[in-house]
Design a protein around this motif. Structure first.
Motif, PDB file in Angstrom:
ATOM      1  N   GLU A 151       0.923  -1.048  -0.223  1.00 47.75           N
ATOM      2  CA  GLU A 151      -0.158   0.249   0.035  1.00 47.75           C
ATOM      3  C   GLU A 151       0.967   1.145   0.183  1.00 47.75           C
ATOM      4  O   GLU A 151       0.365   1.906  -0.705  1.00 47.75           O
ATOM      5  N   LEU A 152       2.205   1.106   0.660  1.00 47.87           N
ATOM      6  CA  LEU A 152       3.009   2.226   0.503  1.00 47.87           C
ATOM      7  C   LEU A 152       3.542   2.550  -0.826  1.00 47.87           C
ATOM      8  O   LEU A 152       3.479   3.584  -1.118  1.00 47.87           O
ATOM      9  N   LEU A 153       3.739   1.503  -1.511  1.00 49.56           N
ATOM     10  CA  LEU A 153       4.382   1.856  -2.865  1.00 49.56           C
ATOM     11  C   LEU A 153       3.386   2.237  -3.818  1.00 49.56           C
ATOM     12  O   LEU A 153       3.582   3.007  -4.610  1.00 49.56           O
ATOM     13  N   LYS A 154       1.938   1.842  -3.623  1.00 52.64           N
ATOM     14  CA  LYS A 154       1.109   2.363  -4.252  1.00 52.64           C
ATOM     15  C   LYS A 154       0.951   4.035  -3.837  1.00 52.64           C
ATOM     16  O   LYS A 154       0.640   4.972  -4.748  1.00 52.64           O
ATOM     17  N   TYR A 155       0.974   4.292  -2.477  1.00 51.12           N
ATOM     18  CA  TYR A 155       0.781   5.780  -1.915  1.00 51.12           C
ATOM     19  C   TYR A 155       2.019   6.343  -2.725  1.00 51.12           C
ATOM     20  O   TYR A 155       1.695   7.520  -3.242  1.00 51.12           O
ATOM     21  N   GLN A 156       3.183   5.896  -3.021  1.00 50.41           N
ATOM     22  CA  GLN A 156       4.113   6.607  -3.283  1.00 50.41           C
ATOM     23  C   GLN A 156       4.388   6.462  -4.999  1.00 50.41           C
ATOM     24  O   GLN A 156       5.200   7.209  -5.578  1.00 50.41           O
ATOM     25  N   GLY A 157       3.510   5.940  -5.735  1.00 53.13           N
ATOM     26  CA  GLY A 157       3.557   5.793  -7.168  1.00 53.13           C
ATOM     27  C   GLY A 157       4.684   5.035  -7.689  1.00 53.13           C
ATOM     28  O   GLY A 157       5.106   5.246  -8.941  1.00 53.13           O
ATOM     29  N   GLU A 158       5.175   4.023  -7.036  1.00 53.90           N
ATOM     30  CA  GLU A 158       6.290   3.106  -7.370  1.00 53.90           C
ATOM     31  C   GLU A 158       5.657   1.973  -8.036  1.00 53.90           C
ATOM     32  O   GLU A 158       5.862   0.770  -7.597  1.00 53.90           O
ATOM     33  N   ASP A 159       5.189   2.010  -9.171  1.00 48.51           N
ATOM     34  CA  ASP A 159       4.649   0.981  -9.959  1.00 48.51           C
ATOM     35  C   ASP A 159       5.507  -0.484 -10.039  1.00 48.51           C
ATOM     36  O   ASP A 159       5.096  -1.471 -10.073  1.00 48.51           O
ATOM     37  N   LYS A 160       6.690   0.008 -10.479  1.00 49.71           N
ATOM     38  CA  LYS A 160       7.780  -1.138 -10.757  1.00 49.71           C
ATOM     39  C   LYS A 160       7.798  -2.005  -9.667  1.00 49.71           C
ATOM     40  O   LYS A 160       8.006  -3.267  -9.711  1.00 49.71           O
ATOM     41  N   LEU A 161       8.515  -1.177  -8.676  1.00 52.60           N
ATOM     42  CA  LEU A 161       8.622  -1.936  -7.402  1.00 52.60           C
ATOM     43  C   LEU A 161       7.366  -2.643  -6.664  1.00 52.60           C
ATOM     44  O   LEU A 161       7.454  -3.471  -6.099  1.00 52.60           O
ATOM     45  N   LEU A 162       6.259  -1.995  -6.817  1.00 53.32           N
ATOM     46  CA  LEU A 162       5.174  -2.753  -6.475  1.00 53.32           C
ATOM     47  C   LEU A 162       4.777  -4.148  -7.157  1.00 53.32           C
ATOM     48  O   LEU A 162       4.554  -4.698  -6.452  1.00 53.32           O
ATOM     49  N   ALA A 163       5.155  -3.992  -8.450  1.00 57.19           N
ATOM     50  CA  ALA A 163       4.993  -5.515  -9.284  1.00 57.19           C
ATOM     51  C   ALA A 163       6.090  -6.209  -8.654  1.00 57.19           C
ATOM     52  O   ALA A 163       5.888  -7.698  -8.812  1.00 57.19           O
ATOM     53  N   GLU A 164       7.224  -5.844  -8.423  1.00 56.53           N
ATOM     54  CA  GLU A 164       8.315  -6.636  -7.818  1.00 56.53           C
ATOM     55  C   GLU A 164       7.986  -7.280  -6.563  1.00 56.53           C
ATOM     56  O   GLU A 164       8.370  -8.571  -6.194  1.00 56.53           O
ATOM     57  N   LEU A 165       7.454  -6.284  -5.737  1.00 54.80           N
ATOM     58  CA  LEU A 165       7.300  -6.879  -4.242  1.00 54.80           C
ATOM     59  C   LEU A 165       6.036  -7.866  -4.259  1.00 54.80           C
ATOM     60  O   LEU A 165       6.166  -8.861  -3.563  1.00 54.80           O
ATOM     61  N   SER A 166       5.249  -7.380  -5.097  1.00 57.25           N
ATOM     62  CA  SER A 166       4.005  -8.561  -5.265  1.00 57.25           C
ATOM     63  C   SER A 166       4.357  -9.949  -5.657  1.00 57.25           C
ATOM     64  O   SER A 166       3.838 -10.921  -5.208  1.00 57.25           O
ATOM     65  N   ARG A 167       5.439 -10.078  -6.591  1.00 54.77           N
ATOM     66  CA  ARG A 167       5.882 -11.429  -6.924  1.00 54.77           C
ATOM     67  C   ARG A 167       6.909 -12.177  -5.728  1.00 54.77           C
ATOM     68  O   ARG A 167       7.196 -13.213  -5.791  1.00 54.77           O
ATOM     69  N   TRP A 168       7.630 -11.035  -4.812  1.00 58.22           N
ATOM     70  CA  TRP A 168       8.583 -11.617  -4.121  1.00 58.22           C
ATOM     71  C   TRP A 168       7.818 -12.462  -2.932  1.00 58.22           C
ATOM     72  O   TRP A 168       6.630 -11.912  -2.422  1.00 58.22           O
ATOM     73  N   THR A 169       8.536 -13.494  -2.562  1.00 58.43           N
ATOM     74  CA  THR A 169       7.981 -14.308  -1.516  1.00 58.43           C
ATOM     75  C   THR A 169       8.879 -14.136  -0.341  1.00 58.43           C
ATOM     76  O   THR A 169      10.242 -14.141  -0.275  1.00 58.43           O
ATOM     77  N   ILE A 170       8.323 -13.767   0.884  1.00 63.37           N
ATOM     78  CA  ILE A 170       9.038 -13.475   2.029  1.00 63.37           C
ATOM     79  C   ILE A 170      10.042 -14.656   2.607  1.00 63.37           C
ATOM     80  O   ILE A 170       9.431 -15.849   2.760  1.00 63.37           O
ATOM     81  N   PRO A 171      11.377 -14.834   2.356  1.00 64.78           N
ATOM     82  CA  PRO A 171      12.310 -15.791   2.661  1.00 64.78           C
ATOM     83  C   PRO A 171      12.135 -15.892   4.357  1.00 64.78           C
ATOM     84  O   PRO A 171      12.010 -15.063   5.188  1.00 64.78           O
TER      85      PRO A 171
END
Length: 427
Positions: free
Chosen positions: A358-378
């Motif tokens: 939600e913070l990345l949406k707030y900041q307008g970081e579309d690319k990072l939002l897509a990366e984080l959505s795919r990222w699995t918490i290790p």
């Protein structure tokens, strides 16, 4: 096919005026799909006992818009007592009798629940609640509803009954109150927010309000202070994730409504408009948009006192207000996702990834939002049990050693395996 019938109508002290009743036949696939065994059985029962039964309100609006409604409400000329006798004689179970005093009976037919409400007319209103009497006059029931697009009925044969040009307004993408906007609002001040919410759902472009409607809202806005926070929040959170949310929130400030509904009187409207542009294509949560209005966490606390939002919603707002400037991508590190991944790992909270998204949406970081959505918490590969097997028994020492290993693991971009990490423990 349309049919128009002119008939006189009375609205309180407004006197007599002529209103056209428009009817048409709806035969859409969405309408036909409603006829389950349950609805067919319900319809047969009402027909047998010679009571009229029609689909009411929002479901009619959705069907006319080509949508299959999620919820379908029904209206009838039968009183609650008549419905109860009818259902009991047919062996139909009734559930949830809380709505009975308002004329609503919920019947379970073929494993489906159907809410059926007796036609009503308001006899006394205080701006929050209404005392009602039952009627058999469909037009009088339509007259007590808020917006023209919500005041239509649909017969089970597909006949539309439209007393206030609701279908015409729906086709023209207009949102208007039934009759006098001032009168409708004073009957229930929550209708101010319902008007704004439906404006976002129906109207194509922002800024197409009728001036007299905005005047009526501005003149009666203080009435919202008497409406419960829970009711306000239901409307507000639907509004801020719909179309034209930034425009509608700006209208709330222009019409001086914010102070009555839990929003900061001097909310940061420009920040909110920027955040909405950043987030609108990524299905932001309601609080992600509203957080932009708050200048400090204390304003979130005041909002919560008024609206009684959920714990999850409140903590998200506080998180966004605190982290929107602090937690951001590094300009020097090629792995720009790292600060956000580190935050999620360090927080060890179940919903930390969701909050950061939600913070990345707030900041307008579309690319990072897509990366984080795919990222699995290790998963951190070392446990206290592993350290005890190596002879470390002090709880304090186990805690500090695990933290040291976490820092090493973090620097390795979470790639280092258990054995390699344990090799860093000094004998």
């Amino acid at each position: 096919m349309w049919r128009r019938v002119l008939r006189p109508q009375v609205t309180g002290t407004a006197g007599f005026f002529w209103r056209s009743l428009f009817t048409m036949k709806l035969k859409s696939s969405e309408f036909q799909s409603l006829f389950t065994d349950g609805l067919s059985g319900l319809a047969e029962l009402f027909e047998k006992h010679q009571y009229e039964l029609r689909i009411a309100g929002g479901a009619v609006r959705d069907l006319l818009s080509g949508k299959r409604p999620d919820d379908v409400d029904f209206a009838t000329t039968a009183t609650p007592e008549e419905m109860k006798r009818m259902f009991l004689s047919a062996g139909i179970r009734m559930i949830n009798n809380k709505g009975e005093k308002h004329g609503t009976i919920t019947a379970r037919v073929h494993n489906e629940n159907f809410e059926v409400t007796t036609l009503r007319v308001d006899v006394e209103m205080d701006g929050r609640h209404a005392e009602v009497e039952f009627t058999t006059d469909w037009q009088k029931d339509a007259e007590r509803r808020d917006l023209t697009i919500n005041s239509m009925f649909l017969g089970l044969d597909g006949t539309l009954y439209d007393y206030f040009k609701g279908h015409e307004d729906l086709q023209n993408r207009k949102v208007r109150f039934v009759g006098s906007a001032e009168q409708r609002i004073q009957e229930d001040y929550l209708r101010i927010l319902r008007y704004l919410r439906f404006y976002g759902r129906v109207v194509l472009e922002p800024g197409d309000h009728e001036p007299e409607t905005l005047d009526a809202i501005r003149n009666n806005g203080r009435g919202l202070a008497a409406i419960s926070g829970e009711r306000i929040w239901v409307e507000l959170k639907k509004m801020v994730v719909g179309n034209h949310a930034a425009h509608l929130l700006e209208q709330i400030y222009d019409l001086e409504l914010a102070q009555y509904i839990g929003l900061p009187p001097d909310g940061n409207v420009e920040e909110m408009k920027r955040v909405w542009e950043n987030a609108k294509d990524h299905s932001p949560k309601p609080m992600t948009v509203l957080a932009a209005l708050f200048r400090c966490p204390e304003e979130v606390e005041k909002m919560d006192v008024r609206l009684k939002v959920s714990r999850e919603e409140k903590t998200l707002a506080v998180f966004l207000v605190k982290q929107r400037r602090e937690l951001h991508k590094s300009q020097d590190d090629p792995d720009s996702l790292k600060p956000f991944a580190d935050f999620i790992i360090d927080s060890r909270e179940m919903d930390s990834k969701s909050k950061v998204c939600e913070l990345l949406k707030y900041q307008g970081e579309d690319k990072l939002l897509a990366e984080l959505s795919r990222w699995t918490i290790p998963r951190f590969p070392v446990s206290g049990h592993d350290l005890r097997r190596m002879g470390i028994t002090s709880g304090k020492e186990i805690g500090s050693t695990l933290q040291e290993l976490r820092d090493i693991w973090k620097k390795s971009r979470y790639q280092m395996e258990k054995e390699e990490l344990l090799s860093h423990i000094k004998p």
